[in-house]
Design an enzyme around this catalytic site. Sequence first.
Site, mmCIF file in Angstrom:
data_model
loop_
_atom_site.group_PDB
_atom_site.id
_atom_site.type_symbol
_atom_site.label_atom_id
_atom_site.label_comp_id
_atom_site.label_asym_id
_atom_site.label_seq_id
_atom_site.Cartn_x
_atom_site.Cartn_y
_atom_site.Cartn_z
ATOM 1 N N GLU A 105 45.970 34.621 44.736
ATOM 2 C CA GLU A 105 46.573 36.185 45.310
ATOM 3 C C GLU A 105 46.869 36.432 46.372
ATOM 4 O OE1 GLU A 105 43.893 38.780 42.073
ATOM 5 O OE2 GLU A 105 43.101 38.575 44.010
ATOM 6 N N CYS A 106 47.270 36.743 46.716
ATOM 7 C CA CYS A 106 48.179 37.520 47.959
ATOM 8 C C CYS A 106 48.109 35.943 49.182
ATOM 9 C CB CYS A 106 47.858 38.355 48.853
ATOM 10 S SG CYS A 106 48.567 39.342 49.644
#
Length: 436
Positions: free
Chosen positions: A327-328
Amino acid sequence: MPAGLVISAPASGVGKTTLTLALARAWRNRGLRVQCFKSGPDYIDPAFHAAATGRASVNVDSWAMDRATIAHLVSRGLDADIVLAEGSMGLFDGVAARGVSGAGATADIAEMLGWPVVLVIDPSGQAQTAAAIAAGLRDYRTGVRLAGVVLNRVASPRHEDLVRRALNDAGIAMFGALPRHAEISLPKRHLGLVQAEEQAEIGKLIDEAARFVAEHVDIDAVLKAAAAWSPQPAANGLNVTPPGQRIALARDAAFSFVYPHMLEAWRTAGAEISTFSPLADEAPDVSADVCWLPGGYPELHAGKIAANARFRAGLRAFAETRPVHGECGGYMVLGTTLTDADGIRHEMTGLLGLETSFAKRRMHLGYRLAALAAPMPGHQVGARLRGHEFHYSTIVAQPDTPLAVVHDATGAVIAETGSRRGHATGTFFHLIAEDR
């Protein structure tokens, strides 16, 4: 029976977190059980809340969560004496299109739970106008009650008196006024406050904030302004599916942005979580059946991540047979290269073709609704996921199969689709909840 309050403000950067932490610690020092929550998609403040209260804090979000999920999360405060929900941005700031139970505004949570609002107002460069702002916020929306105001960063006793008189004329209680005090300023960086776990003196900082606020604010009056709260414990749990039975979770200063309610939901569903540190050159547990790399600050540690051969080799070997999701910041590390703020290009793990640059800074911020076009750990094709994106990195290349069709809160399609290659998947948004 616990009592509840919401700490909010007209805007960001006014001192909500400092006041929340100070009140929480001051009341805890008096022997009260204090429970904190964070309204909105913030993965940093809950750790500060936990440091102040000794109790885990979680996010509640009216755009991404329905009322039953919010009720379940706040039910952990049923055994507390006082419950504080810290807001995000300004009191009424949210998105134009409503989500599951609201627009993501702090006011949604205040109205939903029936808790009055304590406003933190910075009257720098104004006097009586501060009272006009408070009165406008008080009257803006039926169902949101204003308990009173705490002034922050007042310039002088005369300045305080001018604002106090104006608030009194408007019929608004003023609980106190804080002069400028550099010793309790929390350090910041580009994604918000420097994380609590990175600050060795955080306990002393919170103690000083509690002492300072108790000296200048009538904390007994604030406590009396809280609304008695007697909800029934929520029967249903969180609407979150764990990505696997045994989850290897990257966890250190570069990989720390994970919502506490997500980890709680995984464990409640029976999943086991083992942590490892890429910065310490550790590889994921080989007995795990899925690896999860959350967001954080890999751009500040890109050189070290690139040099940590054991971590990179271990992650690649894991991904040969089992799913890995980022994530990210975790997504960026799954890519081929990451260019840091100095323009230096660092080789990442190469599980995805993604290339990102922090040298070309541009803020990406907002809620995201994703319809999966390919499966990711815990979710099948067609699943609708609600999340939030906040980063300054720019995509240089995103050549792999798109993971999802992603919309912002207005319904507009955005370019950050996420990626899938083999067993590796990644998104720029942080997952908050599944769409029911």
